[in-house]
Design a protein around this motif. Structure first.
Motif, mmCIF file in Angstrom:
data_model
loop_
_atom_site.group_PDB
_atom_site.id
_atom_site.type_symbol
_atom_site.label_atom_id
_atom_site.label_comp_id
_atom_site.label_asym_id
_atom_site.label_seq_id
_atom_site.Cartn_x
_atom_site.Cartn_y
_atom_site.Cartn_z
ATOM 1 N N CYS A 58 0.779 -1.005 -0.023
ATOM 2 C CA CYS A 58 -0.205 0.251 0.052
ATOM 3 C C CYS A 58 0.763 1.393 -0.034
ATOM 4 O O CYS A 58 2.115 1.204 0.241
ATOM 5 C CB CYS A 58 -0.962 -0.039 1.109
ATOM 6 N N CYS A 88 2.736 2.125 3.310
ATOM 7 C CA CYS A 88 3.916 1.252 3.437
ATOM 8 C C CYS A 88 5.306 1.714 2.762
ATOM 9 O O CYS A 88 6.109 1.862 2.940
ATOM 10 C CB CYS A 88 3.720 -0.237 3.051
ATOM 11 N N ASN A 119 4.932 -4.590 5.438
ATOM 12 C CA ASN A 119 3.444 -4.706 5.077
ATOM 13 C C ASN A 119 2.934 -3.913 6.309
ATOM 14 O O ASN A 119 3.463 -3.675 7.139
ATOM 15 C CB ASN A 119 3.274 -6.333 4.961
ATOM 16 N N CYS A 120 1.545 -4.146 6.042
ATOM 17 C CA CYS A 120 0.573 -3.645 7.249
ATOM 18 C C CYS A 120 -0.768 -4.415 7.191
ATOM 19 O O CYS A 120 -0.915 -5.345 6.244
ATOM 20 C CB CYS A 120 0.659 -2.363 7.188
ATOM 21 N N CYS A 123 -2.133 -4.479 3.623
ATOM 22 C CA CYS A 123 -1.362 -4.775 2.331
ATOM 23 C C CYS A 123 -0.278 -6.043 2.763
ATOM 24 O O CYS A 123 -0.169 -6.432 4.124
ATOM 25 C CB CYS A 123 -0.609 -3.972 1.688
ATOM 26 N N ARG A 143 -0.982 0.868 12.389
ATOM 27 C CA ARG A 143 -1.481 0.105 11.221
ATOM 28 C C ARG A 143 -0.838 -1.202 11.094
ATOM 29 O O ARG A 143 -1.468 -1.957 10.271
ATOM 30 C CB ARG A 143 -0.665 1.047 9.808
HETATM 31 ZN ZN ZN Z 1 0.702 -1.456 3.784
#
Ligand code: ZN
Ligand code: ZN
Ligand code: FE
Length: 756
Positions: free
Chosen positions: A110, A113, A130-131, A134, A172
């Motif tokens: 995303c 990120c 990542n988070c 995503c 996040r």
């Molecule tokens: Zn992300």
């Protein structure tokens, strides 16, 4: 009035691995509610208490403001007893039945990120960032519920800062299972010649240098290895092709960004939207623009399979590269895409200039998905990364059904509740390695989705691998067989929720018919349970059987022989001169005697014949090459068509004679192709009208590989909609044999009461 109430809320759908619990947590906190939320293997459970008005607000947010990658199917609310919870908590996952929740497909990195990757300590240029919004999902999971321990991230214990983020509800990365940083997460290693390079910056620098110098690199991606090289470098593209031992197929290209893509291709707004979507598929766009790709990329076709960066690593790469790169599946000929580091090093070390690996396992092999936009609607051609394992909802009891799919571009499909979960693209099961992948993946799906098959469905073809697999007595299951073209139509019906009689037009290359012939130009009056064959394209002999599929010129000779007989050589068609005389002779003898000439009613073979007669493709170097070349040259704006006869069945003798005449008159191949396509549209329209007279049915369902042809589908929709027919074509599963398993499953669900 401000009396506290308590409710238990059950949310089903795609609600795990997409930041749903953190979202519930924040929403509850914001509304001052107490209670808890937890994942179970079948749903998300929420217990809330507080003022009724605030609970209503929470429910409305669940419906309307859920995270973008989630998909809420159903929210059920039960009144509950008040408890002494004074805060809101996230509880440990509960694992208590064989019902399962949806598993998220993989999500492209995303924008947040990508920003973090530039400034967040511990994650500067860290390519596994990542988070909750995503990152990898399906490709790393091996069991439900979706927790880190059930993924290939299990071997990477979180460091203290990552764990703090994981636990912080305002972060996040709160409960983001694959959360990682430079210190605790996976890493890339690059093998280039004798050198072993560690460290992202050094790797990227070396890799870019090699690509710019014309190198070919094997790169571990999200769902498997890719082969990469400069897509504008003819020599590099040729080398890459030789490495794959696959001559003909067009190669997918990753572009640094949309601006650069638009220098090479014409991209419509809808195509742009799909290219940018979190699923990030390959989109077939029109090859047009002032910049040119190497001619070996799309082998003369007018489309290019384009995609945009989806892994953090791709973004890092394109910070230093402003050229498009080939990014094609890393496999040899028809084998499945390689996912294993050791196998990749063994396979590619000797032939590629470098091999890039990383130390996290790929649990589920997934190829890049392919989408084509038709009538401004995305239609899927290959369904894998970003789409699998999202289910298709059917209003039928699908529980316990395993549909084994077709032989080519196989997917299989399992039934859970009233849903159908299609596997990722498996491939062609004539290949031994692919059958291993098939059996492994069936095993994984049964485990992952806790499914015990009671009914196994297959095609009618006695020689299909899937038919033998389904009839294996060791499974201790009931075996149902479904005709190929009925399954095609049922798959399109299932996708659109149709459960009633329809007019089915199934056009494709090959499918085993109930009379033992090979079908493929079929007009069926059918519902989900049964079908009646109204008419079909006239049976034609295919000299040499399967050889005739690989060599379209054989079908061309077959069609010409049927109209000219022994006079065929006097027809002075240029393509005949390209054939060695003894080969032509041999085929004519076969046709005369009927030896080794199975009968086919296949639309694919008719397109093959016309393509060969026009000298576009005498020998196919990949499936459907001849029809694709024929579609590729259509001259737009031509409204003419050729004659044909529709009586008992549909005969194309007059069409073939007229095409030969046009060639002798030096009419351009683009016009001939347009006229031929218009003929097919007209044939379908005529037959469907006749069927409507007989059956009083105005719902027309189009399926089969031939309907990947954009010109045909757009032409038919125009014509049918002007005449008040309802037309349905594929969107979410492929029109080709990749969609067959869904149709098999729907038919078996309807027929299950018949099997005792
Ligand atoms: Zn992300
Ligand atoms: Zn860490
Ligand atoms: Fe088919």
């Amino acid at each position: 009035m401000n009396e506290n109430k308590a409710y238990l809320i059950i949310v089903t759908g795609l609600v795990q691995g997409v930041g749903f619990r953190p979202f519930v947590f924040r929403t509850a906190l914001y509304n001052g509610l107490s209670g808890w939320v937890r994942n179970t293997n079948e749903c998300v459970e929420i217990f809330v208490q507080g003022p009724e008005l605030k609970i209503r607000q929470l429910l409305s947010d669940l419906k309307n403001n859920a995270p973008s990658a989630s998909h809420v199917d159903l929210i059920t609310t039960f009144p509950a007893e008040l408890s002494d919870d004074s805060e809101f908590r996230i509880l440990k996952s509960e694992n208590n039945s064989d019902l399962v929740t949806e598993i998220s497909p993989d999500i492209a990195v995303c924008a947040d990120c990508l920003e973090d990757m530039k400034r967040q300590s511990g994650r500067i240029n860290y390519p596994f960032i990542n988070c909750t919004n995503c990152g990898p999902r399906f490709t790393i999971i091996n069991e439900l519920p979706y927790d880190r321990l059930n993924t290939s991230m299990a071997v990477f214990p979180m460091c203290t800062p990552c764990h703090a983020e994981y636990m912080d509800v305002n972060d996040r990365r709160f409960h983001a299972q694959p959360v990682a940083c430079e210190k605790c997460g996976p890493h890339y290693t690059f093998f280039a010649g004798n050198k072993r390079i560690e460290g992202t910056d050094q790797i990227i620098e070396q890799l870019c240098k090699m690509i710019l110098e014309g190198g070919v690199i094997a790169m571990k991606g999200l769902g498997g290895f890719h082969l990469a090289c400069d897509a504008t470098n003819e020599e590099a593209v040729t080398r890459l092709r030789m490495m794959k031992r696959r001559e003909g197929k067009p190669l997918a290209v990753m572009f640094p960004d949309m601006d650069i893509l638009k220098k090479f291709a014409a991209v419509s707004p809808v195509e742009e939207e799909i290219l940018f979507s979190w699923r990030r598929p390959i989109v077939l766009v029109k090859n047009a623009g002032k910049n040119k790709l190497a001619s070996g990329v799309n082998v003369g076709l007018n489309t290019v399979g384009a995609m945009l960066p989806y892994l953090p690593f791709h973004h890092l790469l394109f910070e230093r590269l402003d050229i498009p790169i080939i990014l094609t599946s890393g496999n040899l000929s028809d084998e499945p895409i390689i996912i294993d580091n050791t196998k990749a090093l063994q396979t590619f070390s000797g032939i590629a200039d470098g091999v890039l690996i990383y130390d996290r396992d790929i649990e589920n092999r997934t190829d890049d998905s392919v989408v084509r936009v038709v009538r401004d609607i995305p239609a899927i051609i290959r369904r894998s990364r970003g789409f699998v394992p999202s289910p298709v909802n059917l209003n039928l009891n699908t529980e316990g059904i395993l549909a084994t799919g077709a032989e080519q571009v196989n997917t299989f499909c399992i039934g859970k509740g009233s849903k159908a979960i299609l596997s990722q693209y498996i491939g062609d099961l004539q290949n031994a390695e692919t059958t291993v992948f098939y059996e492994e993946t069936v095993g994984k799906f049964l485990k992952l989705f806790r499914m015990k098959p009671e009914i196994v469905v297959s095609d009618l073809h006695p020689e299909y691998f899937t038919t033998k697999f389904a009839s294996d007595k060791n499974h201790n299951t009931k075996h149902i067989q479904v005709q190929h073209h009925h399954a095609h139509i049922a798959s399109c019906m299932a996708e659109h929720g149709l459960d009633e009689p329809v007019i089915g037009v199934a056009l494709d290359g090959t499918g085993y018919g109930t009379d033992g012939n090979i079908w493929g130009g079929e007009f069926l009056y059918c519902d989900l349970q049964d079908f009646e064959r109204f008419t079909h394209f006239k049976y034609m002999p295919i000299p040499g059987g399967d050889r005739g599929i690989e060599e379209p010129w054989r079908m061309a000779v077959s069609y010409l022989y049927s109209v000219y007989g022994d006079e065929i050589t006097k027809s002075v068609l240029p393509f005949l001169k390209k054939l060695p005389a003894e080969k032509l002779d041999f085929i004519l003898k076969m046709l005369k005697s009927g030896t080794n000439c199975p009968m086919v009613s296949s639309a694919g073979r008719l397109f093959d014949a016309v393509s060969a007669i026009l000298s576009l493709c005498l020998k196919a170097s990949f499936p459907a090459e001849a029809p694709m070349r024929l579609e590729s040259i259509i001259e737009p704006g031509c409204k003419e068509k050729y004659p044909y006869i529709f009586q008992e069945n549909v005969e194309f003798d007059l069409t073939i004679i007229s095409i030969a005449e046009d060639i002798r008159k030096n009419i351009s191949p683009g016009i001939i192709s347009a006229k031929f396509h218009n003929t097919i549209i007209s044939v379908i329209f005529d037959v469907v009208n006749a069927m409507n007279e007989r059956y009083h049915c105005r719902k027309v369902v189009l399926s089969g590989g031939t309907f990947q042809n954009k010109y045909l589908v757009e032409g038919l929709f125009g014509k049918f909609m002007d005449s008040d027919f309802e037309v349905y074509s594929h969107r979410i599963v492929p029109a080709n044999d990749g969609g067959i398993s869904l149709g098999q499953l729907a038919i078996a669900a309807k027929r299950r009461h018949l099997c005792v």
